[in-house]
Design an enzyme around this catalytic site. Sequence first.
Site, PDB file in Angstrom:
ATOM      1  N   VAL A   1      -9.530 -41.127  62.124  1.00 25.13           N
ATOM      2  CA  VAL A   1     -10.727 -40.863  62.670  1.00 25.13           C
ATOM      3  C   VAL A   1     -11.560 -41.375  64.120  1.00 25.13           C
ATOM      4  O   VAL A   1     -12.045 -40.903  64.941  1.00 25.13           O
ATOM      5  CB  VAL A   1     -10.508 -38.802  62.530  1.00 25.13           C
ATOM      6  CG1 VAL A   1      -9.172 -38.489  62.249  1.00 25.13           C
ATOM      7  CG2 VAL A   1     -11.452 -38.678  61.174  1.00 25.13           C
TER       8      VAL A   1
ATOM      9  N   ASN B   1     -10.629 -31.959  60.031  1.00 23.68           N
ATOM     10  CA  ASN B   1     -10.786 -31.810  58.282  1.00 23.68           C
ATOM     11  C   ASN B   1     -11.221 -32.730  57.715  1.00 23.68           C
ATOM     12  O   ASN B   1     -12.096 -33.359  56.519  1.00 23.68           O
ATOM     13  CB  ASN B   1      -9.202 -31.346  57.722  1.00 23.68           C
ATOM     14  CG  ASN B   1      -9.384 -31.534  56.423  1.00 23.68           C
ATOM     15  OD1 ASN B   1     -10.390 -30.791  54.964  1.00 23.68           O
ATOM     16  ND2 ASN B   1      -8.774 -32.144  55.578  1.00 23.68           N
TER      17      ASN B   1
ATOM     18  N   SER C   1     -20.066 -29.250  54.987  1.00 21.00           N
ATOM     19  CA  SER C   1     -20.038 -28.720  53.527  1.00 21.00           C
ATOM     20  C   SER C   1     -21.619 -27.641  53.204  1.00 21.00           C
ATOM     21  O   SER C   1     -22.488 -28.251  54.011  1.00 21.00           O
ATOM     22  CB  SER C   1     -20.110 -29.894  53.025  1.00 21.00           C
ATOM     23  OG  SER C   1     -20.440 -30.054  51.152  1.00 21.00           O
TER      24      SER C   1
ATOM     25  N   TYR D   1     -23.942 -37.994  53.916  1.00 25.32           N
ATOM     26  CA  TYR D   1     -22.803 -37.233  53.894  1.00 25.32           C
ATOM     27  C   TYR D   1     -23.695 -35.498  54.004  1.00 25.32           C
ATOM     28  O   TYR D   1     -23.369 -35.285  55.390  1.00 25.32           O
ATOM     29  CB  TYR D   1     -22.740 -37.264  52.788  1.00 25.32           C
ATOM     30  CG  TYR D   1     -20.741 -35.353  52.193  1.00 25.32           C
ATOM     31  CD1 TYR D   1     -19.598 -36.299  53.154  1.00 25.32           C
ATOM     32  CD2 TYR D   1     -21.449 -34.443  51.837  1.00 25.32           C
ATOM     33  CE1 TYR D   1     -19.143 -35.586  52.746  1.00 25.32           C
ATOM     34  CE2 TYR D   1     -20.933 -33.671  51.485  1.00 25.32           C
ATOM     35  CZ  TYR D   1     -19.159 -33.859  52.263  1.00 25.32           C
ATOM     36  OH  TYR D   1     -18.373 -33.002  51.448  1.00 25.32           O
TER      37      TYR D   1
ATOM     38  N   ALA E   1     -26.285 -35.502  55.874  1.00 25.97           N
ATOM     39  CA  ALA E   1     -26.890 -35.697  58.296  1.00 25.97           C
ATOM     40  C   ALA E   1     -25.484 -35.343  57.929  1.00 25.97           C
ATOM     41  O   ALA E   1     -25.752 -35.405  59.518  1.00 25.97           O
ATOM     42  CB  ALA E   1     -27.312 -36.774  57.817  1.00 25.97           C
TER      43      ALA E   1
ATOM     44  N   LYS F   1     -22.907 -33.815  57.351  1.00 29.94           N
ATOM     45  CA  LYS F   1     -22.438 -32.331  57.970  1.00 29.94           C
ATOM     46  C   LYS F   1     -23.423 -31.382  58.576  1.00 29.94           C
ATOM     47  O   LYS F   1     -22.445 -30.337  58.594  1.00 29.94           O
ATOM     48  CB  LYS F   1     -22.160 -31.758  56.101  1.00 29.94           C
ATOM     49  CG  LYS F   1     -21.211 -32.521  55.081  1.00 29.94           C
ATOM     50  CD  LYS F   1     -19.702 -32.772  56.115  1.00 29.94           C
ATOM     51  CE  LYS F   1     -18.665 -33.800  55.570  1.00 29.94           C
ATOM     52  NZ  LYS F   1     -17.245 -32.759  56.000  1.00 29.94           N
TER      53      LYS F   1
HETATM   54  P1  NAP Z   1      -9.442 -35.228  49.996  1.00 28.63           P
HETATM   55  O1  NAP Z   1      -8.844 -35.003  49.113  1.00 28.63           O
HETATM   56  O2  NAP Z   1      -9.945 -36.934  49.974  1.00 28.63           O
HETATM   57  O3  NAP Z   1      -8.589 -35.093  51.050  1.00 28.63           O
HETATM   58  C1  NAP Z   1      -9.200 -35.783  52.937  1.00 28.63           C
HETATM   59  C2  NAP Z   1      -8.023 -37.147  53.081  1.00 28.63           C
HETATM   60  O4  NAP Z   1      -8.767 -37.715  54.545  1.00 28.63           O
HETATM   61  C3  NAP Z   1      -7.345 -37.987  52.867  1.00 28.63           C
HETATM   62  O5  NAP Z   1      -6.406 -38.644  52.748  1.00 28.63           O
HETATM   63  C4  NAP Z   1      -8.318 -38.950  52.786  1.00 28.63           C
HETATM   64  O6  NAP Z   1      -7.672 -40.131  52.911  1.00 28.63           O
HETATM   65  C5  NAP Z   1      -8.227 -38.827  54.249  1.00 28.63           C
HETATM   66  N1  NAP Z   1      -9.446 -39.856  55.418  1.00 28.63           N
HETATM   67  C6  NAP Z   1     -10.023 -39.797  54.892  1.00 28.63           C
HETATM   68  N2  NAP Z   1     -10.805 -41.353  55.945  1.00 28.63           N
HETATM   69  C7  NAP Z   1      -9.904 -40.606  56.894  1.00 28.63           C
HETATM   70  C8  NAP Z   1     -10.516 -41.234  57.751  1.00 28.63           C
HETATM   71  N3  NAP Z   1     -10.978 -41.891  58.972  1.00 28.63           N
HETATM   72  N4  NAP Z   1      -9.155 -40.736  59.337  1.00 28.63           N
HETATM   73  C9  NAP Z   1      -7.982 -39.694  58.350  1.00 28.63           C
HETATM   74  N5  NAP Z   1      -8.102 -39.893  57.660  1.00 28.63           N
HETATM   75  C10 NAP Z   1      -8.590 -39.866  56.933  1.00 28.63           C
HETATM   76  O7  NAP Z   1     -10.150 -34.721  50.501  1.00 28.63           O
HETATM   77  P2  NAP Z   1     -10.883 -33.096  50.318  1.00 28.63           P
HETATM   78  O8  NAP Z   1     -11.374 -32.991  49.398  1.00 28.63           O
HETATM   79  O9  NAP Z   1      -9.982 -32.244  50.595  1.00 28.63           O
HETATM   80  O10 NAP Z   1     -12.015 -32.316  51.672  1.00 28.63           O
HETATM   81  C11 NAP Z   1     -11.483 -32.314  52.302  1.00 28.63           C
HETATM   82  C12 NAP Z   1     -12.771 -31.757  53.498  1.00 28.63           C
HETATM   83  O11 NAP Z   1     -13.896 -30.928  53.040  1.00 28.63           O
HETATM   84  C13 NAP Z   1     -13.713 -33.202  53.924  1.00 28.63           C
HETATM   85  O12 NAP Z   1     -14.182 -32.724  55.139  1.00 28.63           O
HETATM   86  C14 NAP Z   1     -14.807 -33.032  52.667  1.00 28.63           C
HETATM   87  O13 NAP Z   1     -15.555 -33.282  53.317  1.00 28.63           O
HETATM   88  C15 NAP Z   1     -15.213 -31.520  53.280  1.00 28.63           C
HETATM   89  N6  NAP Z   1     -15.053 -31.159  51.530  1.00 28.63           N
HETATM   90  C16 NAP Z   1     -14.718 -30.920  50.541  1.00 28.63           C
HETATM   91  C17 NAP Z   1     -15.154 -30.520  49.507  1.00 28.63           C
HETATM   92  C18 NAP Z   1     -14.922 -30.684  47.573  1.00 28.63           C
HETATM   93  O14 NAP Z   1     -15.367 -29.979  47.195  1.00 28.63           O
HETATM   94  N7  NAP Z   1     -13.434 -30.986  47.772  1.00 28.63           N
HETATM   95  C19 NAP Z   1     -16.283 -29.259  49.362  1.00 28.63           C
HETATM   96  C20 NAP Z   1     -17.056 -28.925  50.098  1.00 28.63           C
HETATM   97  C21 NAP Z   1     -17.339 -30.049  51.832  1.00 28.63           C
HETATM   98  P3  NAP Z   1      -8.199 -41.257  51.564  1.00 28.63           P
HETATM   99  O15 NAP Z   1      -7.746 -40.350  50.329  1.00 28.63           O
HETATM  100  O16 NAP Z   1      -6.947 -42.626  51.503  1.00 28.63           O
HETATM  101  O17 NAP Z   1      -9.504 -41.223  51.743  1.00 28.63           O
END
Ligand code: NAP
Length: 255
Positions: free
Chosen positions: A63, A89, A153, A165, A167, A169
């Site tokens: 992305v 996402n 987030s 992060y 900044a 979000k």
């Molecule tokens: P996740 O399990 O790491 O899933 C994110 C997916 O996005 C992974 O498959 C990742 O691939 C992929 N990705 C990374 N860089 C990318 C890129 N440049 N282009 C396309 N895809 C890419 O994360 P998650 O915990 O589900 O988080 C999803 C969203 O929620 C994120 O924006 C995160 O900041 C936000 N969030 C998460 C939490 C939490 O506690 N989990 C809390 C608040 C907000 P790789 O695994 O290969 O990097």
Amino acid sequence: MQLNDLKILVTGGGSGMGREFVLSFAKAGAAVAFCDVSDEAIAATESEATGLTGKVVGFKADVSNEDDVVRLVQDAHTALGGLNGLVNNAGIFRDGLLVKPDAETGTVKKMSLKAWNQVIAVDLTGPFLCTREFAAKVIETKTPASVIVNISSIARHGNVGQSNYSAAKAGLIADTKLWGIELARYGVRVGAVAPGFVDTPILQAMRPEVLEGMLKGVPLRRAAKPAEIFTAVKFIVECDYFTGRCIDVDGGLTL
Ligand code: NAP
């Protein structure tokens, strides 16, 4: 907007919340395109989606790469026969204090410019590129109504060790508001969800004692399930009077 009318693109659909969103939309009858950076992650989500009501198709795209995003939005539009939804996402983190003196040597360790740029590229430039291409496509195809959900987030309020992060979000929330205003005339609504801790591979990789300490600060004393974050995403999709605002789903946690 009804879920089964959706033709929606989800970024980062190969893991965690993104995978949950893809599968939940498809169960509800939506047609779903998603992207991720790894072939294995894409194949795993596609495999889990087998037999669900809605069509699911995965694409490899970064992305933060403009050419990838231009191609992704076109390919998703072609594969689904239109596009009226987008979930920004995909996200990464590269945590560290801005500066940290070593207790023994006094040498100051700094957050690297690389760590700053990587997170801004994926977590802020990514949604900018995806939203720009999606909005352009909606206008070109005269799509009457569409919706964008940005995954921010709780770190948007400023979380220690997350200059980059936080900044990104926080920027995404500012853009949610202004895109909601700029794009309303084209029938595009824009909302955001700001989760606290969510039980995804990011959390599952933590040492149990570290995780336990973090969750002590959450009034509900646990991490969210990805499905609970989807509930907020679903609300934004379905409520046609919602735009420019953010829903906090953080178990009552305050930073
Ligand atoms: P996740 O399990 O790491 O899933 C994110 C997916 O996005 C992974 O498959 C990742 O691939 C992929 N990705 C990374 N860089 C990318 C890129 N440049 N282009 C396309 N895809 C890419 O994360 P998650 O915990 O589900 O988080 C999803 C969203 O929620 C994120 O924006 C995160 O900041 C936000 N969030 C998460 C939490 C939490 O506690 N989990 C809390 C608040 C907000 P790789 O695994 O290969 O990097």
